[in-house]
Design a protein around this motif. Sequence first.
Motif, PDB file in Angstrom:
ATOM      1  N   GLY A   1       1.194  -2.271   4.606  1.00 13.14           N
ATOM      2  CA  GLY A   1       1.796  -0.962   4.406  1.00 13.14           C
ATOM      3  C   GLY A   1       0.787   0.119   4.082  1.00 13.14           C
ATOM      4  O   GLY A   1      -0.385  -0.123   3.811  1.00 13.14           O
ATOM      5  N   ALA A   2       1.261   1.347   4.101  1.00 13.33           N
ATOM      6  CA  ALA A   2       0.483   2.521   3.704  1.00 13.33           C
ATOM      7  C   ALA A   2       1.391   3.368   2.830  1.00 13.33           C
ATOM      8  O   ALA A   2       2.435   3.849   3.291  1.00 13.33           O
ATOM      9  CB  ALA A   2       0.028   3.296   4.943  1.00 13.33           C
ATOM     10  N   TYR A   3       1.021   3.559   1.567  1.00 11.35           N
ATOM     11  CA  TYR A   3       1.946   4.133   0.592  1.00 11.35           C
ATOM     12  C   TYR A   3       1.486   5.463   0.001  1.00 11.35           C
ATOM     13  O   TYR A   3       2.190   6.041  -0.805  1.00 11.35           O
ATOM     14  CB  TYR A   3       2.171   3.138  -0.554  1.00 11.35           C
ATOM     15  N   PHE A   4       0.303   5.938   0.354  1.00  8.44           N
ATOM     16  CA  PHE A   4      -0.248   7.109  -0.309  1.00  8.44           C
ATOM     17  C   PHE A   4      -0.145   8.344   0.573  1.00  8.44           C
ATOM     18  O   PHE A   4      -0.260   8.275   1.801  1.00  8.44           O
ATOM     19  CB  PHE A   4      -1.716   6.887  -0.681  1.00  8.44           C
TER      20      PHE A   4
ATOM     21  N   ALA B   1      -9.038   4.234  -7.259  1.00 12.30           N
ATOM     22  CA  ALA B   1      -9.978   4.007  -6.147  1.00 12.30           C
ATOM     23  C   ALA B   1     -10.142   2.516  -5.893  1.00 12.30           C
ATOM     24  O   ALA B   1     -10.201   2.065  -4.742  1.00 12.30           O
ATOM     25  CB  ALA B   1     -11.333   4.643  -6.467  1.00 12.30           C
ATOM     26  N   ASP B   2     -10.183   1.734  -7.004  1.00 19.85           N
ATOM     27  CA  ASP B   2     -10.280   0.279  -6.836  1.00 19.85           C
ATOM     28  C   ASP B   2      -9.026  -0.269  -6.157  1.00 19.85           C
ATOM     29  O   ASP B   2      -9.096  -1.158  -5.296  1.00 19.85           O
ATOM     30  CB  ASP B   2     -10.472  -0.397  -8.192  1.00 19.85           C
ATOM     31  N   LEU B   3      -7.860   0.242  -6.568  1.00 18.33           N
ATOM     32  CA  LEU B   3      -6.609  -0.220  -5.967  1.00 18.33           C
ATOM     33  C   LEU B   3      -6.564   0.140  -4.484  1.00 18.33           C
ATOM     34  O   LEU B   3      -6.142  -0.655  -3.642  1.00 18.33           O
ATOM     35  CB  LEU B   3      -5.419   0.403  -6.705  1.00 18.33           C
ATOM     36  N   LEU B   4      -6.999   1.343  -4.171  1.00 18.98           N
ATOM     37  CA  LEU B   4      -7.069   1.758  -2.767  1.00 18.98           C
ATOM     38  C   LEU B   4      -7.934   0.808  -1.959  1.00 18.98           C
ATOM     39  O   LEU B   4      -7.578   0.364  -0.873  1.00 18.98           O
ATOM     40  CB  LEU B   4      -7.637   3.179  -2.669  1.00 18.98           C
ATOM     41  N   ALA B   5      -9.104   0.485  -2.505  1.00 19.28           N
ATOM     42  CA  ALA B   5     -10.022  -0.401  -1.787  1.00 19.28           C
ATOM     43  C   ALA B   5      -9.416  -1.780  -1.592  1.00 19.28           C
ATOM     44  O   ALA B   5      -9.534  -2.393  -0.534  1.00 19.28           O
ATOM     45  CB  ALA B   5     -11.348  -0.496  -2.543  1.00 19.28           C
ATOM     46  N   SER B   6      -8.730  -2.286  -2.641  1.00 25.03           N
ATOM     47  CA  SER B   6      -8.127  -3.607  -2.539  1.00 25.03           C
ATOM     48  C   SER B   6      -7.030  -3.641  -1.482  1.00 25.03           C
ATOM     49  O   SER B   6      -6.979  -4.539  -0.646  1.00 25.03           O
ATOM     50  CB  SER B   6      -7.563  -4.018  -3.902  1.00 25.03           C
ATOM     51  N   LEU B   7      -6.144  -2.621  -1.537  1.00 28.29           N
ATOM     52  CA  LEU B   7      -5.082  -2.564  -0.533  1.00 28.29           C
ATOM     53  C   LEU B   7      -5.648  -2.409   0.865  1.00 28.29           C
ATOM     54  O   LEU B   7      -5.148  -2.979   1.824  1.00 28.29           O
ATOM     55  CB  LEU B   7      -4.138  -1.396  -0.841  1.00 28.29           C
ATOM     56  N   ARG B   8      -6.698  -1.622   0.959  1.00 26.54           N
ATOM     57  CA  ARG B   8      -7.310  -1.408   2.264  1.00 26.54           C
ATOM     58  C   ARG B   8      -7.864  -2.707   2.823  1.00 26.54           C
ATOM     59  O   ARG B   8      -7.753  -3.008   4.001  1.00 26.54           O
ATOM     60  CB  ARG B   8      -8.424  -0.368   2.140  1.00 26.54           C
ATOM     61  N   GLY B   9      -8.463  -3.520   1.980  1.00 27.99           N
ATOM     62  CA  GLY B   9      -9.001  -4.795   2.423  1.00 27.99           C
ATOM     63  C   GLY B   9      -7.912  -5.739   2.876  1.00 27.99           C
ATOM     64  O   GLY B   9      -8.025  -6.409   3.897  1.00 27.99           O
TER      65      GLY B   9
ATOM     66  N   PRO C   1       8.652  11.360   2.118  1.00 23.36           N
ATOM     67  CA  PRO C   1       9.208  10.591   3.236  1.00 23.36           C
ATOM     68  C   PRO C   1       9.106   9.107   2.982  1.00 23.36           C
ATOM     69  O   PRO C   1       8.268   8.644   2.213  1.00 23.36           O
ATOM     70  CB  PRO C   1       8.315  11.001   4.422  1.00 23.36           C
ATOM     71  N   ALA C   2       9.973   8.344   3.659  1.00 25.50           N
ATOM     72  CA  ALA C   2       9.957   6.888   3.495  1.00 25.50           C
ATOM     73  C   ALA C   2       8.681   6.331   4.087  1.00 25.50           C
ATOM     74  O   ALA C   2       8.220   6.767   5.127  1.00 25.50           O
ATOM     75  CB  ALA C   2      11.179   6.280   4.185  1.00 25.50           C
ATOM     76  N   PRO C   3       8.081   5.343   3.434  1.00 26.17           N
ATOM     77  CA  PRO C   3       6.817   4.789   3.939  1.00 26.17           C
ATOM     78  C   PRO C   3       7.037   4.002   5.221  1.00 26.17           C
ATOM     79  O   PRO C   3       7.963   3.226   5.333  1.00 26.17           O
ATOM     80  CB  PRO C   3       6.356   3.871   2.796  1.00 26.17           C
ATOM     81  N   ALA C   4       6.131   4.202   6.190  1.00 25.67           N
ATOM     82  CA  ALA C   4       6.192   3.439   7.454  1.00 25.67           C
ATOM     83  C   ALA C   4       5.325   2.216   7.327  1.00 25.67           C
ATOM     84  O   ALA C   4       4.326   2.072   7.987  1.00 25.67           O
ATOM     85  CB  ALA C   4       5.724   4.322   8.604  1.00 25.67           C
ATOM     86  N   ALA C   5       5.718   1.322   6.427  1.00 23.94           N
ATOM     87  CA  ALA C   5       4.847   0.192   6.124  1.00 23.94           C
ATOM     88  C   ALA C   5       5.389  -1.123   6.630  1.00 23.94           C
ATOM     89  O   ALA C   5       4.656  -1.984   7.052  1.00 23.94           O
ATOM     90  CB  ALA C   5       4.631   0.109   4.614  1.00 23.94           C
ATOM     91  N   ALA C   6       6.699  -1.324   6.542  1.00 21.99           N
ATOM     92  CA  ALA C   6       7.262  -2.604   6.947  1.00 21.99           C
ATOM     93  C   ALA C   6       7.056  -2.823   8.430  1.00 21.99           C
ATOM     94  O   ALA C   6       6.946  -1.891   9.197  1.00 21.99           O
ATOM     95  CB  ALA C   6       8.764  -2.636   6.600  1.00 21.99           C
TER      96      ALA C   6
END
Length: 767
Positions: free
Chosen positions: A230-233, A285-293, A328-333
């Motif tokens: 997903g992408a939530y930000f 920033a750490d959370l962003l990096a973790s999710l990105r990985g 807006p609703a996240p387009a993650a699923a």
Amino acid sequence: MDAMAEIRQTFFEECAEQLAELETGLLAIENGEADADTVNAVFRAVHSIKGGAGAFSLDDLVRFSHIFETTLDELRSDRLEASDVVIKVMLRAADALADLVTVARDGGTVDASRNEGLAAELKDLVAAAKGETPADAAGDAPEPEDSADSADSVDDDFGFVPVAVDLDELIGGGGGGDQAYRIIFRPHAALYAKANDSVRVLRDLLELGEGNVQCDTSEIPLLSDLDPEGAYFTFTVDLTTVESEEKIREVFEFVEDDCDLSIERILDSDTGSADGAVDVDSDLADLLASLRGEAASDAAADEAPAAKAPKADKPKASKPVMAGQPAPAPAAAPEAAAASSASAPVEKPAKADASEAKSGNVGGSPAQTIRVDLERVDRLIDLVGELVIHQVMLSQRTYQAGLARASEVAVGLDELEQLTREIQDSVMAIRAQPVKSVFQRLPRLAREVAEISGKTVRLVTEGEWTEVDKTVIERLADPLTHMLRNAIDHGLEKPDVRLAAGKSEEGTVKVAAMHRSGRIVIEISDDGAGINRPKVREIAISKGLVAAEANLSDEEIDNLIFMPGFSTASEISELSGRGVGMDVVKRSIQALGGRVSITSKPGKGSTFTMSLPLTLAVLDGMIVTVGDQTAVVPLTAIIETLQPKPEEVKGFGGDARLIKVRDAFLPLVDVGRELAYTTTPTNATTGVAILVEAENGTRSALLVDAIQGQRQVVIKSLEANYRRVPGIAAATILGDGRVALILDVDVIVATSRTDGIHSNGLQQAAE
């Protein structure tokens, strides 16, 4: 292999493709064949390599590609002219970038001084484009150091080393300006699936001026509901800059199809924090990096549908809501991602742009591709080969049982044969690849050899889209390398010698591929001095390779260079002099069931011709009887078959015979005697003559005892299972389980002019 190892492997595979597009584009620019799309494709290739390298903390690769990318940006902005000097520097930079990728993948070291020198040259080009002095450019050039330094301290549970960044530092940087913009940037899941980095996009954006970054984290679900794809930000950037809106949009050029983007000019440049947003701190920033990985890992393994949608007409980015309004609703699923891909097609990877432009398919819907391990394809090829053998076996058993051709069983077997052929053709098409993958390695080799030898060389390639079996392509690299080095080092003269001979200072080497008579033919020609036959003969005699009194034809003298230990170089150098190279070429080509020949004219140049089978798997052949043996004649070499009449066969000098075919006399080659199957001549009037055409266009007739039929056979290497036999290309297994030999028509015809295949060792060396 774990997820991160797979991502890393995929990254390096894509690097190879990007490097190929990079060199292809630079060569097109050098030849004046490029347009804006080509320049952009070259830029995107380096940009993509830099982005992926940053994700794996490949610092040296990131630094060099960043400098290279900056120079290319000047080129695509028309601030830097694509002169010969500029392109030559960029070609050498592309070579250095390829070396850095190789070292990052396989380990080892690179010549740091060479890379530093190239980096300095690239910076000088940027400085010249901006009207600065080299010293100013060295001080002002942005270096991607922050991500490399901070990334060392961040490591998640998957072993991924993300690119950590201090957004506070970014917020504090930038220059002044008099235009204020509010940019709302909401990445989609597809953006991360393509290994893009939203933080790097923000960094590039903040380089345009002073900015304030807000991140809306209100859409982050509970950990149990978190979708790793997903992408939530949603990022809100208030930017003050002197640049135009068009310049701001250029920052999002490579991700605009994978995000929601809104750019609005605001009157008040003194903007504060938006409602509902929180400041980005180091923990986030750490959370962003973790999710990105996690997103990159899972997306690369599963190939999310959103990342695979073909590119259509570029849609305008939908306008996201401003901070303070309902988000807006996240387009993650996965379902949402699939729906998003249907309504907003995403961009095809940049690596295809140049090839589409080359083939004239710009604007069309690109074909979708998947990556498949070659082992799986090879296994499929083997199974199809067994299917062909069993299909032939069934047909033969049916014939032996005396079933009528109109019976239901016979009709069903005919349909099975057609289906088997269609399956075989489809599978072989999967393994067929253009020789471009081999040809694209040659320009760098030509530059390096020319630099070492002190010569000026122009390399011309033709037929790079000629397709051949991947197995053949993989084994073409070494022979082509040796032959290209030989053409430049031995074939071309020094510039002063060429000028004295009335030639241009620049020598030309041409590498061309084409299909001919069911085979692939590759020619390497040069406009050099040609083969010095007196010198070749003298060296061969001095090395004891031939007797001093031997009476050799020009063709036989030319073929002496293929003998082990032979070299015309007077001194041992980096390129030649040790007597290895051309004999290796000959053995490599023969191992593929091919042959190599030479034509040379003194003062005009030489042409080396390699002839190879299109595939090492199956072929269509004519099953014939020779003596008490069964053999196969490749169908691609056959023109027609005929029953000789007594008045059409004439004796010619000893045991040789000619056959008259439509007012022309052709050599009649007794296959049984040439292969030592029989010692007595075959009766021409009771046998069958097969009219064949050799690769050089000459025609002959092969005399066999009978023709059994025509069928598709599976090629089995005789050399790998037994040893090389002159006159035999390979073997196959017949429907009754017997082994039949596949004839090498060209060799049999050529050696028929001597006292037999085994009688002249020099003749064997020439074939």
